[in-house]
Design a protein around this motif. Sequence first.
Motif, PDB file in Angstrom:
ATOM      1  N   GLU A 102       0.728  -1.032  -0.001  1.00 50.00           N
ATOM      2  CA  GLU A 102       0.115   0.136   0.001  1.00 50.00           C
ATOM      3  C   GLU A 102       0.888   1.338   0.152  1.00 50.00           C
ATOM      4  O   GLU A 102       0.764   2.368  -0.641  1.00 50.00           O
ATOM      5  N   ALA A 103       2.147   1.148   0.694  1.00 51.52           N
ATOM      6  CA  ALA A 103       2.816   2.412   0.868  1.00 51.52           C
ATOM      7  C   ALA A 103       3.492   2.712  -0.500  1.00 51.52           C
ATOM      8  O   ALA A 103       3.755   3.673  -1.001  1.00 51.52           O
ATOM      9  N   LEU A 104       3.932   1.446  -1.059  1.00 56.40           N
ATOM     10  CA  LEU A 104       4.500   1.484  -2.536  1.00 56.40           C
ATOM     11  C   LEU A 104       3.516   2.037  -3.330  1.00 56.40           C
ATOM     12  O   LEU A 104       4.043   3.058  -4.452  1.00 56.40           O
ATOM     13  N   ARG A 105       2.332   1.748  -3.347  1.00 53.05           N
ATOM     14  CA  ARG A 105       1.427   2.287  -4.599  1.00 53.05           C
ATOM     15  C   ARG A 105       1.158   3.893  -4.289  1.00 53.05           C
ATOM     16  O   ARG A 105       1.046   4.484  -5.162  1.00 53.05           O
ATOM     17  N   GLU A 106       1.060   4.253  -2.976  1.00 55.86           N
ATOM     18  CA  GLU A 106       0.780   5.615  -2.547  1.00 55.86           C
ATOM     19  C   GLU A 106       2.027   6.500  -2.808  1.00 55.86           C
ATOM     20  O   GLU A 106       1.820   7.444  -3.377  1.00 55.86           O
ATOM     21  N   LEU A 107       3.219   5.819  -2.716  1.00 56.83           N
ATOM     22  CA  LEU A 107       4.502   6.523  -3.188  1.00 56.83           C
ATOM     23  C   LEU A 107       4.547   6.997  -4.856  1.00 56.83           C
ATOM     24  O   LEU A 107       4.807   8.230  -5.257  1.00 56.83           O
ATOM     25  N   TYR A 108       4.192   5.823  -5.496  1.00 50.13           N
ATOM     26  CA  TYR A 108       3.926   5.983  -6.933  1.00 50.13           C
ATOM     27  C   TYR A 108       3.175   6.955  -7.069  1.00 50.13           C
ATOM     28  O   TYR A 108       3.356   7.932  -8.074  1.00 50.13           O
ATOM     29  N   THR A 109       1.894   7.157  -6.746  1.00 54.70           N
ATOM     30  CA  THR A 109       0.860   7.930  -7.033  1.00 54.70           C
ATOM     31  C   THR A 109       1.237   9.312  -6.685  1.00 54.70           C
ATOM     32  O   THR A 109       1.250  10.297  -7.518  1.00 54.70           O
ATOM     33  N   ARG A 110       2.090   9.714  -5.463  1.00 58.19           N
ATOM     34  CA  ARG A 110       2.471  11.075  -5.222  1.00 58.19           C
ATOM     35  C   ARG A 110       3.573  11.412  -5.980  1.00 58.19           C
ATOM     36  O   ARG A 110       3.687  12.695  -6.679  1.00 58.19           O
ATOM     37  N   LEU A 111       4.364  10.712  -6.283  1.00 61.28           N
ATOM     38  CA  LEU A 111       5.368  11.064  -7.074  1.00 61.28           C
ATOM     39  C   LEU A 111       5.106  11.280  -8.374  1.00 61.28           C
ATOM     40  O   LEU A 111       5.384  12.283  -9.244  1.00 61.28           O
ATOM     41  N   GLY A 115       4.854  15.019 -10.421  1.00 61.36           N
ATOM     42  CA  GLY A 115       5.683  15.116 -11.635  1.00 61.36           C
ATOM     43  C   GLY A 115       7.165  15.030 -11.266  1.00 61.36           C
ATOM     44  O   GLY A 115       8.112  15.505 -12.247  1.00 61.36           O
ATOM     45  N   ILE A 116       7.721  14.140 -10.265  1.00 62.87           N
ATOM     46  CA  ILE A 116       8.755  13.946  -9.937  1.00 62.87           C
ATOM     47  C   ILE A 116       9.317  12.309 -10.040  1.00 62.87           C
ATOM     48  O   ILE A 116      10.085  11.966  -9.219  1.00 62.87           O
ATOM     49  N   LEU A 117       8.207  11.679 -10.895  1.00 61.27           N
ATOM     50  CA  LEU A 117       8.638  10.286 -10.851  1.00 61.27           C
ATOM     51  C   LEU A 117       9.524   9.889 -12.106  1.00 61.27           C
ATOM     52  O   LEU A 117       9.328   9.922 -13.298  1.00 61.27           O
ATOM     53  N   THR A 118      10.786   9.936 -11.709  1.00 62.88           N
ATOM     54  CA  THR A 118      12.074   9.826 -12.407  1.00 62.88           C
ATOM     55  C   THR A 118      11.994   8.235 -12.964  1.00 62.88           C
ATOM     56  O   THR A 118      11.374   7.284 -12.573  1.00 62.88           O
ATOM     57  N   ALA A 119      12.772   8.127 -13.994  1.00 57.61           N
ATOM     58  CA  ALA A 119      13.214   6.691 -14.712  1.00 57.61           C
ATOM     59  C   ALA A 119      13.586   5.934 -13.603  1.00 57.61           C
ATOM     60  O   ALA A 119      13.008   4.504 -13.281  1.00 57.61           O
ATOM     61  N   ASP A 120      14.707   6.244 -12.501  1.00 51.15           N
ATOM     62  CA  ASP A 120      15.089   5.623 -11.669  1.00 51.15           C
ATOM     63  C   ASP A 120      14.344   5.016 -10.571  1.00 51.15           C
ATOM     64  O   ASP A 120      14.059   3.790 -10.006  1.00 51.15           O
ATOM     65  N   LEU A 121      13.347   6.157 -10.009  1.00 49.97           N
ATOM     66  CA  LEU A 121      12.035   5.684  -9.187  1.00 49.97           C
ATOM     67  C   LEU A 121      11.253   5.009  -9.717  1.00 49.97           C
ATOM     68  O   LEU A 121      10.702   3.880  -8.900  1.00 49.97           O
ATOM     69  N   ARG A 122      10.722   5.148 -11.064  1.00 55.47           N
ATOM     70  CA  ARG A 122       9.879   4.239 -11.612  1.00 55.47           C
ATOM     71  C   ARG A 122      10.391   2.739 -11.445  1.00 55.47           C
ATOM     72  O   ARG A 122       9.701   1.713 -11.197  1.00 55.47           O
ATOM     73  N   GLY A 123      11.699   2.527 -11.868  1.00 57.38           N
ATOM     74  CA  GLY A 123      12.448   1.221 -11.717  1.00 57.38           C
ATOM     75  C   GLY A 123      12.469   0.621 -10.537  1.00 57.38           C
ATOM     76  O   GLY A 123      12.121  -0.458 -10.258  1.00 57.38           O
ATOM     77  N   CYS A 264      12.007   1.948 -18.263  1.00 57.47           N
ATOM     78  CA  CYS A 264      11.907   2.674 -16.932  1.00 57.47           C
ATOM     79  C   CYS A 264      11.548   4.273 -17.285  1.00 57.47           C
ATOM     80  O   CYS A 264      11.181   4.790 -16.253  1.00 57.47           O
ATOM     81  N   ASN A 265      11.588   4.640 -18.531  1.00 54.92           N
ATOM     82  CA  ASN A 265      11.046   5.810 -19.063  1.00 54.92           C
ATOM     83  C   ASN A 265       9.482   6.020 -19.487  1.00 54.92           C
ATOM     84  O   ASN A 265       9.002   6.719 -19.969  1.00 54.92           O
ATOM     85  N   ASP A 266       8.987   4.802 -19.353  1.00 56.92           N
ATOM     86  CA  ASP A 266       7.590   4.454 -19.676  1.00 56.92           C
ATOM     87  C   ASP A 266       7.325   4.602 -20.984  1.00 56.92           C
ATOM     88  O   ASP A 266       6.263   4.683 -21.566  1.00 56.92           O
ATOM     89  N   GLN A 267       8.543   4.187 -21.616  1.00 61.74           N
ATOM     90  CA  GLN A 267       8.201   4.053 -23.356  1.00 61.74           C
ATOM     91  C   GLN A 267       8.253   2.471 -23.687  1.00 61.74           C
ATOM     92  O   GLN A 267       8.979   1.815 -23.188  1.00 61.74           O
ATOM     93  N   ARG A 268       7.301   2.284 -24.666  1.00 59.71           N
ATOM     94  CA  ARG A 268       7.198   1.006 -25.105  1.00 59.71           C
ATOM     95  C   ARG A 268       8.710   0.541 -25.829  1.00 59.71           C
ATOM     96  O   ARG A 268       9.312   1.322 -26.620  1.00 59.71           O
ATOM     97  N   ILE A 269       9.092  -0.948 -25.424  1.00 61.09           N
ATOM     98  CA  ILE A 269      10.481  -1.149 -25.785  1.00 61.09           C
ATOM     99  C   ILE A 269      10.345  -1.564 -27.301  1.00 61.09           C
ATOM    100  O   ILE A 269       9.424  -2.338 -27.599  1.00 61.09           O
TER     101      ILE A 269
END
Length: 393
Positions: A102-111, A115-123, A264-269
Amino acid sequence: MLNTQYPTFKTATAKNFARFKARGNNIRAVDTALKAYWDEMNGAADATREIACLNEIVLACKDWLKLKQGKSEFRTTTFTRTEEVRTLFIARRTAITNLGTEALRELYTRLQALGILTADLRGRIHFDSHKLAVLGSGAMVGARANNVKALQPMGADYQNERTSYLMSGKTQAISGSGVHATHTYVSRGIATNQDIGLPRDPGARQAIQAAAAKNVHNLTMEDFQILDQIGRQNMTSGDVNYLNKSERLRYIAIVGADGKLHDCNDQRITTQDRDVTAYAMDNYGTLYAKDADPLGGAMFFNHSSFNAGKDVISAGIVTIKDGALRTIDNNSGHYKPTRDNLHNCLEVLSSEGLNLQWTIVNLYVWVNGVKQEHRYYASDFLNDPNGRPFRIT
Protein backbone atom coordinates in the motif's frame (compact mmCIF):
# COMPACT_ATOMS: atom_id res chain seq x y z
CA MET A 1 -3.06 8.89 1.92
CA LEU A 2 -2.70 5.41 3.40
CA ASN A 3 -5.78 3.52 4.56
CA THR A 4 -3.85 1.58 7.22
CA GLN A 5 -3.99 3.41 10.55
CA TYR A 6 -1.27 2.89 13.14
CA PRO A 7 -3.57 1.59 15.94
CA THR A 8 -5.24 -0.84 13.50
CA PHE A 9 -1.88 -2.19 12.33
CA LYS A 10 -0.59 -2.57 15.88
CA THR A 11 -3.71 -4.47 16.94
CA ALA A 12 -3.53 -6.76 13.89
CA THR A 13 0.09 -7.67 14.69
CA ALA A 14 -0.08 -7.82 18.48
CA LYS A 15 0.76 -10.79 20.67
CA ASN A 16 -2.36 -12.16 22.29
CA PHE A 17 -0.90 -15.14 24.06
CA ALA A 18 2.58 -14.65 25.45
CA ARG A 19 3.52 -13.76 29.00
CA PHE A 20 5.56 -10.91 27.59
CA LYS A 21 3.63 -8.53 25.32
CA ALA A 22 6.63 -6.49 24.20
CA ARG A 23 7.20 -6.14 20.47
CA GLY A 24 10.57 -7.06 19.02
CA ASN A 25 13.06 -4.64 17.52
CA ASN A 26 12.27 -5.66 13.96
CA ILE A 27 8.54 -5.03 14.03
CA ARG A 28 9.10 -1.90 16.11
CA ALA A 29 10.92 -0.47 13.08
CA VAL A 30 7.72 -0.90 11.07
CA ASP A 31 5.71 0.61 13.94
CA THR A 32 8.01 3.63 14.09
CA ALA A 33 7.81 4.26 10.34
CA LEU A 34 4.01 3.99 10.21
CA LYS A 35 3.52 6.14 13.32
CA ALA A 36 5.87 8.81 11.91
CA TYR A 37 3.81 8.87 8.71
CA TRP A 38 0.56 9.49 10.58
CA ASP A 39 2.17 12.06 12.85
CA GLU A 40 3.17 13.96 9.73
CA MET A 41 -0.19 13.51 7.97
CA ASN A 42 -2.13 14.64 11.04
CA GLY A 43 -0.02 17.77 11.19
CA ALA A 44 1.06 20.14 8.47
CA ALA A 45 2.86 17.57 6.31
CA ASP A 46 4.60 18.72 3.18
CA ALA A 47 5.20 16.56 0.12
CA THR A 48 8.87 16.00 0.90
CA ARG A 49 8.15 14.66 4.39
CA GLU A 50 5.27 12.50 3.15
CA ILE A 51 7.45 10.89 0.50
CA ALA A 52 10.26 10.33 3.01
CA CYS A 53 7.83 8.67 5.45
CA LEU A 54 6.40 6.42 2.74
CA ASN A 55 9.93 5.40 1.79
CA GLU A 56 10.68 4.51 5.40
CA ILE A 57 7.57 2.34 5.63
CA VAL A 58 8.51 0.42 2.47
CA LEU A 59 12.08 -0.08 3.68
CA ALA A 60 10.99 -1.27 7.14
CA CYS A 61 8.50 -3.72 5.64
CA LYS A 62 11.08 -5.14 3.22
CA ASP A 63 13.62 -5.50 6.00
CA TRP A 64 11.18 -7.39 8.24
CA LEU A 65 10.06 -9.72 5.45
CA LYS A 66 13.62 -10.41 4.32
CA LEU A 67 14.71 -11.17 7.87
CA LYS A 68 11.89 -13.70 8.21
CA GLN A 69 12.43 -15.22 4.76
CA GLY A 70 12.80 -18.98 4.92
CA LYS A 71 12.00 -19.19 8.64
CA SER A 72 9.52 -21.85 9.62
CA GLU A 73 6.00 -20.92 10.67
CA PHE A 74 6.01 -23.96 12.95
CA ARG A 75 8.09 -22.87 15.91
CA THR A 76 7.62 -23.01 19.63
CA THR A 77 9.08 -21.09 22.56
CA THR A 78 9.17 -21.51 26.32
CA PHE A 79 5.94 -19.60 26.76
CA THR A 80 3.92 -20.34 23.63
CA ARG A 81 2.52 -23.19 21.61
CA THR A 82 3.41 -23.89 17.98
CA GLU A 83 -0.02 -23.00 16.62
CA GLU A 84 -0.04 -19.67 18.46
CA VAL A 85 3.34 -18.72 17.02
CA ARG A 86 2.26 -19.78 13.55
CA THR A 87 -0.92 -17.71 13.73
CA LEU A 88 0.99 -14.62 14.85
CA PHE A 89 3.72 -15.14 12.26
CA ILE A 90 1.23 -15.39 9.38
CA ALA A 91 -0.79 -12.44 10.65
CA ARG A 92 2.31 -10.25 10.85
CA ARG A 93 3.63 -11.34 7.48
CA THR A 94 0.28 -10.62 5.84
CA ALA A 95 -0.16 -7.24 7.54
CA ILE A 96 3.38 -6.11 6.78
CA THR A 97 3.19 -7.24 3.15
CA ASN A 98 -0.09 -5.38 2.69
CA LEU A 99 1.27 -2.28 4.39
CA GLY A 100 4.44 -2.24 2.29
CA THR A 101 2.47 -2.74 -0.92
CA GLU A 102 0.00 0.00 0.00
CA ALA A 103 2.80 2.41 0.86
CA LEU A 104 4.55 1.63 -2.42
CA ARG A 105 1.38 2.31 -4.42
CA GLU A 106 0.82 5.59 -2.56
CA LEU A 107 4.45 6.56 -3.15
CA TYR A 108 4.06 5.97 -6.89
CA THR A 109 0.84 8.01 -6.95
CA ARG A 110 2.36 10.93 -5.05
CA LEU A 111 5.53 11.03 -7.15
CA GLN A 112 3.50 10.91 -10.34
CA ALA A 113 1.13 13.65 -9.18
CA LEU A 114 4.06 15.88 -8.27
CA GLY A 115 5.75 15.28 -11.62
CA ILE A 116 8.91 13.88 -10.03
CA LEU A 117 8.57 10.22 -10.95
CA THR A 118 11.97 9.74 -12.57
CA ALA A 119 13.08 6.70 -14.55
CA ASP A 120 15.18 5.50 -11.62
CA LEU A 121 12.27 5.83 -9.19
CA ARG A 122 9.88 4.06 -11.56
CA GLY A 123 12.32 1.17 -11.88
CA ARG A 124 12.94 1.02 -8.13
CA ILE A 125 9.22 0.97 -7.32
CA HIS A 126 8.61 -1.79 -9.86
CA PHE A 127 11.46 -3.85 -8.41
CA ASP A 128 10.25 -3.32 -4.84
CA SER A 129 6.72 -4.38 -5.75
CA HIS A 130 8.09 -7.70 -7.01
CA LYS A 131 10.27 -8.10 -3.94
CA LEU A 132 7.38 -7.48 -1.56
CA ALA A 133 5.18 -9.94 -3.46
CA VAL A 134 7.74 -12.72 -3.27
CA LEU A 135 8.90 -12.12 0.30
CA GLY A 136 5.30 -11.77 1.45
CA SER A 137 4.17 -14.96 -0.25
CA GLY A 138 5.94 -17.13 2.30
CA ALA A 139 7.65 -19.03 -0.53
CA MET A 140 11.41 -19.21 -0.92
CA VAL A 141 13.05 -16.36 -2.79
CA GLY A 142 12.58 -16.79 -6.53
CA ALA A 143 9.25 -18.54 -6.17
CA ARG A 144 5.89 -16.91 -6.71
CA ALA A 145 2.98 -17.52 -4.38
CA ASN A 146 2.00 -20.26 -6.79
CA ASN A 147 3.76 -22.12 -9.61
CA VAL A 148 6.88 -22.60 -7.49
CA LYS A 149 9.98 -23.52 -9.46
CA ALA A 150 13.65 -23.74 -8.56
CA LEU A 151 16.01 -20.95 -9.52
CA GLN A 152 18.76 -21.59 -12.06
CA PRO A 153 22.37 -20.92 -11.02
CA MET A 154 25.20 -20.38 -13.46
CA GLY A 155 26.90 -23.51 -14.68
CA ALA A 156 29.98 -24.85 -12.92
CA ASP A 157 32.17 -23.49 -15.72
CA TYR A 158 30.98 -19.95 -14.97
CA GLN A 159 30.87 -19.91 -11.16
CA ASN A 160 34.39 -18.45 -10.96
CA GLU A 161 33.03 -15.37 -12.71
CA ARG A 162 30.92 -14.52 -9.65
CA THR A 163 33.76 -15.50 -7.31
CA SER A 164 36.17 -13.11 -9.02
CA TYR A 165 33.60 -10.33 -8.62
CA LEU A 166 33.28 -10.91 -4.88
CA MET A 167 37.05 -11.23 -4.46
CA SER A 168 37.51 -7.81 -6.10
CA GLY A 169 35.14 -6.13 -3.67
CA LYS A 170 32.42 -6.08 -6.33
CA THR A 171 34.42 -3.86 -8.64
CA GLN A 172 35.52 -6.24 -11.41
CA ALA A 173 34.44 -9.59 -12.86
CA ILE A 174 36.54 -11.87 -15.05
CA SER A 175 34.51 -13.03 -18.03
CA GLY A 176 33.79 -16.74 -18.10
CA SER A 177 33.21 -16.45 -21.84
CA GLY A 178 36.69 -14.97 -22.24
CA VAL A 179 38.26 -17.71 -20.16
CA HIS A 180 36.39 -20.31 -22.23
CA ALA A 181 37.76 -18.79 -25.43
CA THR A 182 41.26 -18.63 -23.97
CA HIS A 183 41.05 -22.24 -22.78
CA THR A 184 40.20 -23.33 -26.33
CA TYR A 185 42.89 -21.11 -27.84
CA VAL A 186 45.64 -22.36 -25.52
CA SER A 187 44.72 -26.06 -25.58
CA ARG A 188 44.54 -26.09 -29.38
CA GLY A 189 47.79 -24.16 -29.67
CA ILE A 190 49.60 -26.58 -27.40
CA ALA A 191 48.15 -29.59 -29.24
CA THR A 192 49.32 -28.26 -32.62
CA ASN A 193 52.68 -26.88 -31.38
CA GLN A 194 51.75 -23.32 -32.35
CA ASP A 195 53.49 -20.29 -30.89
CA ILE A 196 50.76 -18.82 -28.69
CA GLY A 197 52.98 -16.59 -26.61
CA LEU A 198 53.43 -18.77 -23.54
CA PRO A 199 55.80 -17.26 -20.96
CA ARG A 200 59.39 -18.45 -20.86
CA ASP A 201 59.33 -19.01 -17.10
CA PRO A 202 59.00 -22.81 -16.68
CA GLY A 203 56.68 -22.55 -13.65
CA ALA A 204 54.28 -20.11 -15.29
CA ARG A 205 54.34 -22.09 -18.51
CA GLN A 206 53.57 -25.31 -16.67
CA ALA A 207 50.68 -23.71 -14.79
CA ILE A 208 49.08 -22.52 -18.05
CA GLN A 209 49.51 -25.92 -19.65
CA ALA A 210 48.00 -27.66 -16.61
CA ALA A 211 44.96 -25.34 -16.68
CA ALA A 212 44.47 -25.85 -20.41
CA ALA A 213 44.62 -29.63 -19.97
CA LYS A 214 41.64 -29.60 -17.60
CA ASN A 215 38.00 -29.79 -18.55
CA VAL A 216 36.69 -26.22 -18.60
CA HIS A 217 34.00 -27.23 -16.09
CA ASN A 218 36.67 -28.18 -13.53
CA LEU A 219 38.85 -25.08 -13.48
CA THR A 220 39.87 -23.78 -10.08
CA MET A 221 39.83 -20.07 -9.33
CA GLU A 222 43.61 -20.08 -9.79
CA ASP A 223 43.24 -21.74 -13.21
CA PHE A 224 40.59 -19.16 -14.10
CA GLN A 225 42.92 -16.29 -13.25
CA ILE A 226 45.90 -17.84 -15.06
CA LEU A 227 43.93 -18.32 -18.27
CA ASP A 228 42.42 -14.85 -17.98
CA GLN A 229 45.88 -13.31 -17.72
CA ILE A 230 47.16 -14.92 -20.91
CA GLY A 231 43.79 -14.26 -22.57
CA ARG A 232 44.09 -10.54 -21.95
CA GLN A 233 47.50 -10.59 -23.65
CA ASN A 234 45.95 -12.27 -26.69
CA MET A 235 42.66 -10.26 -26.68
CA THR A 236 40.54 -13.33 -26.02
CA SER A 237 39.62 -12.50 -22.42
CA GLY A 238 38.71 -9.47 -20.33
CA ASP A 239 36.14 -8.07 -17.91
CA VAL A 240 32.42 -8.74 -18.07
CA ASN A 241 29.88 -6.16 -16.93
CA TYR A 242 28.33 -6.94 -13.56
CA LEU A 243 25.61 -4.36 -12.89
CA ASN A 244 24.90 -3.07 -9.41
CA LYS A 245 21.36 -2.51 -8.14
CA SER A 246 20.96 1.00 -9.49
CA GLU A 247 22.61 0.25 -12.84
CA ARG A 248 20.39 -2.72 -13.65
CA LEU A 249 17.21 -0.67 -13.15
CA ARG A 250 18.05 1.19 -16.38
CA TYR A 251 17.32 -2.01 -18.29
CA ILE A 252 14.15 -3.04 -16.49
CA ALA A 253 11.20 -4.16 -18.61
CA ILE A 254 7.85 -3.33 -17.02
CA VAL A 255 4.48 -4.76 -18.04
CA GLY A 256 2.24 -1.74 -18.58
CA ALA A 257 -1.52 -1.40 -18.29
CA ASP A 258 -1.67 -1.85 -22.07
CA GLY A 259 -0.27 -5.39 -21.76
CA LYS A 260 3.05 -4.38 -23.34
CA LEU A 261 6.63 -4.03 -22.14
CA HIS A 262 7.82 -0.55 -21.18
CA ASP A 263 11.25 0.71 -20.17
CA CYS A 264 11.97 2.75 -17.03
CA ASN A 265 11.03 5.92 -18.96
CA ASP A 266 7.58 4.40 -19.56
CA GLN A 267 8.28 4.06 -23.29
CA ARG A 268 7.34 0.91 -25.17
CA ILE A 269 10.41 -1.19 -25.83
CA THR A 270 11.55 -2.05 -29.35
CA THR A 271 14.63 -4.20 -29.85
CA GLN A 272 16.87 -3.63 -32.85
CA ASP A 273 17.15 -6.28 -35.55
CA ARG A 274 20.89 -5.68 -35.91
CA ASP A 275 21.53 -6.46 -32.22
CA VAL A 276 21.07 -9.51 -30.05
CA THR A 277 18.95 -8.54 -27.05
CA ALA A 278 19.61 -10.55 -23.92
CA TYR A 279 17.19 -10.87 -21.04
CA ALA A 280 17.27 -12.25 -17.52
CA MET A 281 14.55 -12.52 -14.89
CA ASP A 282 15.86 -12.17 -11.36
CA ASN A 283 14.83 -14.13 -8.29
CA TYR A 284 11.96 -11.73 -7.58
CA GLY A 285 10.50 -11.99 -11.07
CA THR A 286 11.84 -8.67 -12.37
CA LEU A 287 12.64 -8.74 -16.08
CA TYR A 288 15.70 -6.99 -17.54
CA ALA A 289 16.60 -6.67 -21.23
CA LYS A 290 19.52 -5.09 -23.08
CA ASP A 291 21.53 -5.47 -26.26
CA ALA A 292 24.77 -7.39 -25.86
CA ASP A 293 27.05 -4.34 -26.30
CA PRO A 294 29.42 -4.07 -23.30
CA LEU A 295 29.50 -0.98 -21.11
CA GLY A 296 32.25 1.16 -19.63
CA GLY A 297 35.26 -0.45 -21.26
CA ALA A 298 34.35 -4.04 -20.39
CA MET A 299 34.87 -6.68 -23.06
CA PHE A 300 31.64 -8.63 -22.50
CA PHE A 301 28.00 -8.12 -21.57
CA ASN A 302 26.38 -11.48 -20.83
CA HIS A 303 23.27 -12.88 -19.18
CA SER A 304 25.19 -12.93 -15.91
CA SER A 305 25.62 -9.14 -16.18
CA PHE A 306 22.04 -8.29 -15.19
CA ASN A 307 22.00 -9.98 -11.78
CA ALA A 308 25.74 -9.90 -11.03
CA GLY A 309 26.08 -13.65 -11.50
CA LYS A 310 23.37 -14.57 -8.99
CA ASP A 311 20.66 -17.17 -9.64
CA VAL A 312 17.83 -16.30 -12.03
CA ILE A 313 14.38 -17.58 -12.91
CA SER A 314 15.36 -17.67 -16.58
CA ALA A 315 17.62 -16.04 -19.17
CA GLY A 316 17.99 -16.02 -22.93
CA ILE A 317 17.22 -13.88 -25.98
CA VAL A 318 14.12 -11.77 -26.73
CA THR A 319 12.73 -9.69 -29.56
CA ILE A 320 10.26 -6.94 -28.70
CA LYS A 321 8.38 -4.69 -31.14
CA ASP A 322 6.52 -1.63 -29.88
CA GLY A 323 6.25 -3.28 -26.47
CA ALA A 324 4.94 -6.60 -27.79
CA LEU A 325 7.01 -9.64 -26.85
CA ARG A 326 7.53 -11.39 -30.18
CA THR A 327 10.03 -14.13 -29.25
CA ILE A 328 11.64 -15.44 -26.09
CA ASP A 329 13.99 -18.38 -25.57
CA ASN A 330 16.28 -20.09 -23.05
CA ASN A 331 19.47 -19.70 -25.08
CA SER A 332 21.96 -18.83 -22.33
CA GLY A 333 25.29 -20.60 -22.06
CA HIS A 334 25.87 -19.10 -18.62
CA TYR A 335 22.66 -20.35 -17.00
CA LYS A 336 21.44 -23.10 -19.34
CA PRO A 337 17.79 -22.57 -18.30
CA THR A 338 15.56 -25.61 -18.31
CA ARG A 339 12.11 -26.03 -19.80
CA ASP A 340 10.65 -25.30 -16.35
CA ASN A 341 12.73 -22.14 -15.97
CA LEU A 342 11.43 -20.70 -19.25
CA HIS A 343 7.89 -21.77 -18.40
CA ASN A 344 8.12 -20.08 -15.01
CA CYS A 345 9.32 -16.87 -16.66
CA LEU A 346 6.30 -16.88 -18.99
CA GLU A 347 3.99 -17.57 -16.05
CA VAL A 348 5.31 -14.52 -14.21
CA LEU A 349 4.86 -12.27 -17.26
CA SER A 350 1.40 -13.65 -17.96
CA SER A 351 0.34 -13.11 -14.33
CA GLU A 352 1.37 -9.46 -14.66
CA GLY A 353 -0.89 -8.99 -17.67
CA LEU A 354 1.58 -9.19 -20.56
CA ASN A 355 -0.24 -9.87 -23.81
CA LEU A 356 1.34 -13.04 -25.20
CA GLN A 357 -1.03 -13.45 -28.13
CA TRP A 358 1.71 -13.03 -30.74
CA THR A 359 4.61 -14.45 -28.75
CA ILE A 360 6.66 -17.37 -30.03
CA VAL A 361 8.62 -19.48 -27.54
CA ASN A 362 11.85 -21.01 -28.78
CA LEU A 363 12.85 -23.77 -26.39
CA TYR A 364 16.39 -25.10 -26.86
CA VAL A 365 16.90 -28.71 -25.80
CA TRP A 366 19.62 -31.30 -26.24
CA VAL A 367 18.54 -34.52 -27.97
CA ASN A 368 21.17 -37.27 -28.32
CA GLY A 369 23.91 -34.67 -28.00
CA VAL A 370 22.40 -32.39 -30.65
CA LYS A 371 20.95 -28.97 -29.79
CA GLN A 372 17.43 -28.57 -31.16
CA GLU A 373 15.02 -25.64 -31.25
CA HIS A 374 11.44 -26.53 -30.31
CA ARG A 375 9.06 -23.77 -31.31
CA TYR A 376 5.74 -23.12 -29.52
CA TYR A 377 2.99 -20.55 -29.46
CA ALA A 378 3.23 -18.96 -26.01
CA SER A 379 -0.36 -19.88 -25.10
CA ASP A 380 0.30 -23.55 -25.91
CA PHE A 381 3.59 -23.54 -24.01
CA LEU A 382 1.93 -22.02 -20.95
CA ASN A 383 -0.83 -24.59 -21.01
CA ASP A 384 1.52 -27.53 -21.49
CA PRO A 385 5.29 -26.94 -21.60
CA ASN A 386 5.78 -30.64 -22.34
CA GLY A 387 3.41 -30.60 -25.30
CA ARG A 388 4.34 -31.09 -28.92
CA PRO A 389 5.93 -28.02 -30.56
CA PHE A 390 4.61 -26.82 -33.89
CA ARG A 391 8.15 -26.81 -35.30
CA ILE A 392 11.47 -28.53 -34.57
CA THR A 393 14.72 -27.42 -36.17
